[in-house]
Design a protein around this motif. Structure first.
Motif, PDB file in Angstrom:
ATOM      1  N   TYR A 152      -5.412   8.253   5.610  1.00 22.00           N
ATOM      2  CA  TYR A 152      -6.661   7.458   6.043  1.00 22.00           C
ATOM      3  C   TYR A 152      -6.632   7.506   7.703  1.00 22.00           C
ATOM      4  O   TYR A 152      -7.555   7.482   8.164  1.00 22.00           O
ATOM      5  N   ILE A 153      -5.423   7.112   8.077  1.00 18.01           N
ATOM      6  CA  ILE A 153      -5.171   6.867   9.499  1.00 18.01           C
ATOM      7  C   ILE A 153      -5.602   8.056  10.381  1.00 18.01           C
ATOM      8  O   ILE A 153      -6.317   8.199  11.088  1.00 18.01           O
ATOM      9  N   CYS A 154      -5.003   9.233   9.737  1.00 19.24           N
ATOM     10  CA  CYS A 154      -5.332  10.637  10.305  1.00 19.24           C
ATOM     11  C   CYS A 154      -6.670  11.012  10.305  1.00 19.24           C
ATOM     12  O   CYS A 154      -7.142  11.521  11.118  1.00 19.24           O
ATOM     13  N   PHE A 188      -9.518   2.560   0.277  1.00 15.04           N
ATOM     14  CA  PHE A 188      -9.213   4.020   0.266  1.00 15.04           C
ATOM     15  C   PHE A 188      -8.008   4.407  -0.413  1.00 15.04           C
ATOM     16  O   PHE A 188      -7.776   4.971  -1.229  1.00 15.04           O
ATOM     17  N   CYS A 189      -6.811   3.365  -0.017  1.00 14.06           N
ATOM     18  CA  CYS A 189      -5.541   3.776  -0.950  1.00 14.06           C
ATOM     19  C   CYS A 189      -5.906   3.525  -2.229  1.00 14.06           C
ATOM     20  O   CYS A 189      -5.508   4.364  -3.064  1.00 14.06           O
ATOM     21  N   SER A 190      -6.641   2.548  -2.863  1.00 11.08           N
ATOM     22  CA  SER A 190      -6.753   2.405  -4.066  1.00 11.08           C
ATOM     23  C   SER A 190      -7.633   3.497  -4.994  1.00 11.08           C
ATOM     24  O   SER A 190      -7.256   4.062  -5.913  1.00 11.08           O
ATOM     25  N   GLU A 191      -8.829   3.989  -4.282  1.00 13.60           N
ATOM     26  CA  GLU A 191      -9.303   5.087  -4.764  1.00 13.60           C
ATOM     27  C   GLU A 191      -8.603   6.423  -4.738  1.00 13.60           C
ATOM     28  O   GLU A 191      -8.900   6.900  -5.677  1.00 13.60           O
ATOM     29  N   LEU A 209       0.780  -1.099  -0.024  1.00 12.99           N
ATOM     30  CA  LEU A 209      -0.105   0.002   0.045  1.00 12.99           C
ATOM     31  C   LEU A 209       0.790   1.311  -0.029  1.00 12.99           C
ATOM     32  O   LEU A 209       2.178   1.124   0.328  1.00 12.99           O
ATOM     33  N   SER A 210       0.394   2.225  -0.462  1.00 13.88           N
ATOM     34  CA  SER A 210       0.909   3.530  -0.476  1.00 13.88           C
ATOM     35  C   SER A 210       1.139   4.088   1.119  1.00 13.88           C
ATOM     36  O   SER A 210       0.097   4.114   1.672  1.00 13.88           O
ATOM     37  N   PHE A 211       2.153   4.621   1.389  1.00 21.62           N
ATOM     38  CA  PHE A 211       2.471   4.786   2.837  1.00 21.62           C
ATOM     39  C   PHE A 211       1.783   6.352   2.934  1.00 21.62           C
ATOM     40  O   PHE A 211       1.043   6.504   4.048  1.00 21.62           O
ATOM     41  N   TYR A 212       1.838   7.220   2.056  1.00 18.39           N
ATOM     42  CA  TYR A 212       1.186   8.263   2.105  1.00 18.39           C
ATOM     43  C   TYR A 212      -0.536   8.174   2.243  1.00 18.39           C
ATOM     44  O   TYR A 212      -1.122   8.784   3.175  1.00 18.39           O
TER      45      TYR A 212
END
Length: 214
Positions: free
Chosen positions: A54-56, A110-113, A46-49
């Motif tokens: 997402y987490i924040c 979320f990362c994918s979208e 996954l993208s770290f960014y």
């Protein structure tokens, strides 16, 4: 979104006190252990960014105080704050701003979208997606972040009621077996106190700790 009766709002006196101040905004930078997040994104490709966005966003929305704002003299409670984050196309030095919902997604979707939306975005910003229920998020992965200021339009008549949190982070650092990241959070003291930033930090840690369950 709903309007709150200001006279019954338990924060009314604090809001009124900081309403008399010409610059009620303040920033705090703190360190978060992201070892488990770092490992999780590597293992799941996954993208770290985007994962951090997402987490924040999830952490902000799990602290009640961050849902409050003001509009046209009324106190507002926003059902959800949406991430509005900077990104860059490959081989470009010009950034663009992507705004999209987080609610209803798990971290992978979320990362994918987010990746797809950013890749397809040909404009700098879509003003139709902008609003007061956002979180401004950015990253400076080239440097270790220790402090930050944000641009503001202080001439605007609504400038002092800006309740949009500003979150940024820089380059993470590896320390022995752990990975650490400094996160900057700028808020309006009319709505947010130190205890609420502490709760945000706790939620970040909790979400990272329970990543495998999401």
């Amino acid at each position: 979104m709903k309007i709150i009766n200001k006279e019954e709002w338990n924060r009314r006196e604090i809001y009124d006190f900081f309403s008399e101040i010409s610059h009620p905004f303040y920033m705090i930078t703190f360190t978060v252990d992201i070892t488990k997040l770092y490992k999780f994104v590597k293992e799941n490709k996954l993208s770290f960014y985007y994962s951090m966005v997402y987490i924040c966003t999830r952490a902000i929305n799990e602290v009640e105080a961050f849902h409050y704002g003001a509009m046209n003299g009324e106190i507002i409670y926003y059902d959800e704050r949406l991430p509005s984050f900077t990104d860059m196309h490959k081989d470009s030095e010009n950034f663009h701003i992507v705004t999209m919902p987080c609610c209803g997604h798990d971290i992978r979707s979320f990362c994918s979208e987010a990746s797809q939306k950013s890749k397809n975005q040909a404009h700098f910003i879509d003003m139709a997606e902008e609003g007061d229920n956002l979180i401004y998020i950015s990253s400076l992965p080239w440097i270790e972040l220790t402090a930050l200021t944000n641009e503001r339009d202080m001439i605007s008549k609504d400038a002092l009621d800006d309740s949009i949190p500003r979150i940024a982070w820089g380059k993470y650092t590896k320390q022995s077996e752990s990975v650490k990241l400094n996160i900057s959070l700028e808020v309006n003291h009319k709505f947010i106190d130190g205890i609420h930033i502490g709760k945000f930090a706790e939620k970040l840690e909790e979400l990272i700790e329970n990543l495998n369950n999401r």
